[in-house]
Structure formats: C-alpha cells, structure tokens
Design an enzyme around this catalytic site. Structure first.
Site, PDB file in Angstrom:
ATOM      1  N   ARG A  18      -5.501 -40.207  55.563  1.00  0.00           N
ATOM      2  CA  ARG A  18      -4.550 -39.796  56.605  1.00  0.00           C
ATOM      3  C   ARG A  18      -3.114 -40.022  56.161  1.00  0.00           C
ATOM      4  NH1 ARG A  18      -6.522 -43.692  61.242  1.00  0.00           N
ATOM      5  NH2 ARG A  18      -6.791 -45.001  59.403  1.00  0.00           N
ATOM      6  N   LYS A  77      -2.451 -48.376  56.733  1.00  0.00           N
ATOM      7  CA  LYS A  77      -3.360 -49.496  56.569  1.00  0.00           C
ATOM      8  C   LYS A  77      -2.716 -50.611  55.760  1.00  0.00           C
ATOM      9  CE  LYS A  77      -6.956 -49.395  58.098  1.00  0.00           C
ATOM     10  NZ  LYS A  77      -7.436 -49.761  59.458  1.00  0.00           N
ATOM     11  N   HIS A  95      -2.424 -55.595  62.045  1.00  0.00           N
ATOM     12  CA  HIS A  95      -3.563 -56.413  62.505  1.00  0.00           C
ATOM     13  C   HIS A  95      -3.307 -57.894  62.234  1.00  0.00           C
ATOM     14  CE1 HIS A  95      -5.623 -52.699  63.256  1.00  0.00           C
ATOM     15  NE2 HIS A  95      -5.584 -52.350  61.982  1.00  0.00           N
ATOM     16  N   PHE A 134      -4.549 -43.454  66.989  1.00  0.00           N
ATOM     17  CA  PHE A 134      -5.602 -42.586  66.473  1.00  0.00           C
ATOM     18  C   PHE A 134      -6.852 -42.669  67.339  1.00  0.00           C
ATOM     19  CE2 PHE A 134      -3.195 -43.209  62.491  1.00  0.00           C
ATOM     20  CZ  PHE A 134      -3.149 -41.910  62.009  1.00  0.00           C
ATOM     21  N   ASP A 207     -15.890 -48.564  82.492  1.00  0.00           N
ATOM     22  CA  ASP A 207     -14.511 -48.920  82.189  1.00  0.00           C
ATOM     23  C   ASP A 207     -14.212 -50.256  82.868  1.00  0.00           C
ATOM     24  OD1 ASP A 207     -12.349 -47.153  80.674  1.00  0.00           O
ATOM     25  OD2 ASP A 207     -11.294 -48.369  82.150  1.00  0.00           O
TER      26      ASP A 207
END
Length: 351
Positions: A18, A77, A95, A134, A207
């Site tokens: 990507r 990433k 992250h 994404f 949910d």
C-alpha cells in the site's frame, strides 16, 4: 499552509504494497505548493514513475534518514531498527501508545533525536472520530479469508489480488455458515459484513449494546467469528482460553482483524502472535478444531483499493498540515504517551 516538504518512504516489510498517498493525490499536493519526495519502491502498488510524472522528486529507498531536517516522513508500517535517533516528524501507524511490545524503545528513539511520532491512528476530528483508516478493507479481507478458510478454499501463501478476483473466490465457495461480526457498525464491521454478503452469508451483528453484557454461550454457538473491535480502555475479554476448551463450542474459525496482541487492551487474549501471508492460519485447538487468522496488514492484499480510499481521506489533512487541529492533537498524544512511560519532562515540538 506554510511550505511543507513531505517524504514518502519505502516500506521495509516485504508484504506491504500500500501507499498512504496515490499519484493522483500527489499531483494535488504538488499543485498546492507541497514539495513531495518519493522513495523508489519496487513493491509499492504504484510505480515510482507515476509519481515522477506528477512533479514529485525521487530518492533511493531508505534515504529518509538523511532527508532535510524539516521534511515530514510519511509511511504506513513499522520503521527499521536503525537509526537509534529519529530526528524527523514521522506520520505512520506506530502502535506505541497502548504499551505494545517495542513501544518504549521506539518512543525513546524519537526523544533521543528530537523527532516526533504523529500516529495516523490518532488523527481525529473535534469529536474524537478517526479521520483516516484502512478499517473497511481490513474487515472485508478478514471476513473473506475466514470464509475461504472455513470452506477449505484458502490458499497459502497469500498474494495481493483485486476485489473482482477475491469476490469470484467468495461466490465460488459453497456451504451454509453461521457467522458473527463483533463491532458490526464500525468501518471494519461494515467491511466484514460486505464480504460475508458476497459469500452469501447473513451474519449476526453485535456492537456496543451486545458487548456491554456479552453472551459468550451465544458467541460460541457461531461457526465463524470476525472481531473488528479496537478499544483504548480495558474491557472484559470476548473470549478466554477456558471458553475455547468448553464442551459446547461450535466456533471453528476466528479472525481477529484488530490484532491487538500484546496490548493490555486486547479483547481476544487467546493467542500470543499474529499470523502472516506465508502462514495465514494458526490452529488454536484440535478437538474440535479452531483456526485463527490474525494478519496485521490485511488491506495490503487489496493494495489498489485500500490505497485509493486511504489517500483520499488523508489528502485534505495533509493540505492543512500543522496547527492546533487534528495534527496538534496527534502531537499532544505523542507527548502524553511519552509522559505515561516516564520518558519526557515537558519537551515541546511544533508541527
């Protein structure tokens, strides 16, 4: 907007195809006065020449380490382990804010070099809603792979494909299936529901209302489950090892789209490592069988569709880069994360 130099880096992960900025949006940035340098990348879904044609400069892969100090490095990433000191502002998914493995060393690298992480996961509007993600395609692919695995049609190693080809595989598989999507109303949940629809499956949709007082017995009655819930606060886990060992489990295929393994906020603490393109499935239990799919870059399997959608959402934010709005909040979140780990004593950095 003050003069801005964006540096689009090559992704070192070999399965990452990507890009956060597609060539058509790169043209709009250049036309707006942004300097955009693009590293050569043989695996990126768009060739480097497509960026060159719209006015971008080209640099060697990995040369961001010596980019001008004011360049803002853009990626998706993880960064490579070197250099030890990160001197630039970096836009990507770090992250590192929920005590994930490797979080502290990464933040120390930024502090050592005077740089900053503007984590795209925390680029939010005034109401706290994410502006770029994404999620839809992650959910779509997670559900698609889970269906193919459940029906014995998943082929490894995985390879990038097109939506048309993937949908043909889904419609070509057959068999009744009881499926559950948790987080069904979010971006990822909508994607998962769409893929299941292509496969001819009408899933149960859970949910917030259903997870506040989660019925694990009802969960385990489903043959396939797709989890799309990513939480930033501790909540009771959806499944535990004890649940997987129960005698009444019908669950056979589990896909965890969020892949929050290692975080204390993980809602599925029943596995300790993600799967990947080479080995996309891990057997968690033998009797009865239970297979796990937990791939942390699912949208890269549909790199064109995922990149186009993401770039369209990111473009207006890049055109307004800086200030006290979404990017200011990103920077504040970086400093907060550093303070939470005891790594910072009031340093300031302006976007």
């Amino acid at each position: 907007m003050t003069e801005l130099h964006l540096w689009l880096r090559h992704e070192t992960r070999t399965t990452e195809r990507r890009t956060p900025v597609v060539p058509s949006d790169a043209r709009r940035l250049v036309d707006a006065g942004v300097t955009l340098t693009v590293e050569d990348s043989p695996q990126r879904v768009f060739p480097t020449e497509a960026y060159e044609r719209v006015g971008c400069g080209v640099a060697e892969a990995g040369s961001w380490v010596s980019a001008p100090p004011d360049a803002v490095v853009v990626g998706l990433k993880e960064l490579p382990d070197a250099p030890a000191e990160l001197t630039h502002q970096h836009l990507y998914f770090g992250h590192a804010y929920k005590r994930q493995p490797g979080a502290e060393p990464l933040l120390r690298r930024f502090l050592a070099g005077g740089g900053a992480l503007l984590d795209l996961e925390y680029l939010v509007d005034d109401e706290g809603r994410r502006l770029v993600a994404f999620g839809y395609w992650a959910g779509y692919l997670g559900a698609a792979l889970a269906v193919l695995q459940h029906r014995g049609a998943l082929k490894a190693p995985l390879r990038p494909t097109s939506k048309e080809e993937l949908d043909a595989e889904l419609t070509g598989s057959a068999g009744e299936l009881s499926a559950l999507v948790i987080g069904a109303l979010g971006r990822s949940g909508r994607g998962a529901r769409a893929a299941l629809g292509v496969a001819g499956v009408e899933p149960t949709r859970w949910d917030l209302a259903e997870t506040r007082d989660l019925d694990r017995a009802a969960l385990l009655e489903h043959e396939l489950m797709v989890n799309t819930v990513l939480t930033t606060r501790p909540i009771p886990p959806f499944l535990t090892d004890k649940d997987l060992d129960g005698p009444s489990r019908r669950l056979r295929t589990l896909c965890d789209v969020t892949c929050d393994v290692g975080s204390p906020f993980n809602v599925l603490p029943v596995y300790d490592a993600t799967t990947d393109w080479t080995r996309p499935v891990r057997r968690l239990r033998e009797r009865p069988a239970l297979d796990l799919i937990a791939i942390d870059n699912l949208p890269s399997l549909l790199p064109l569709e995922a990149s186009v959608d993401f770039s369209a959402a990111l473009l207006p934010q890049l055109l307004e880069f800086g200030g006290a709005g979404p990017w200011g909040r990103c920077l504040d979140r970086f400093h907060q994360a550093c303070r939470e780990l005891g790594l910072e004593e009031g340093e300031s950095y302006e976007v």
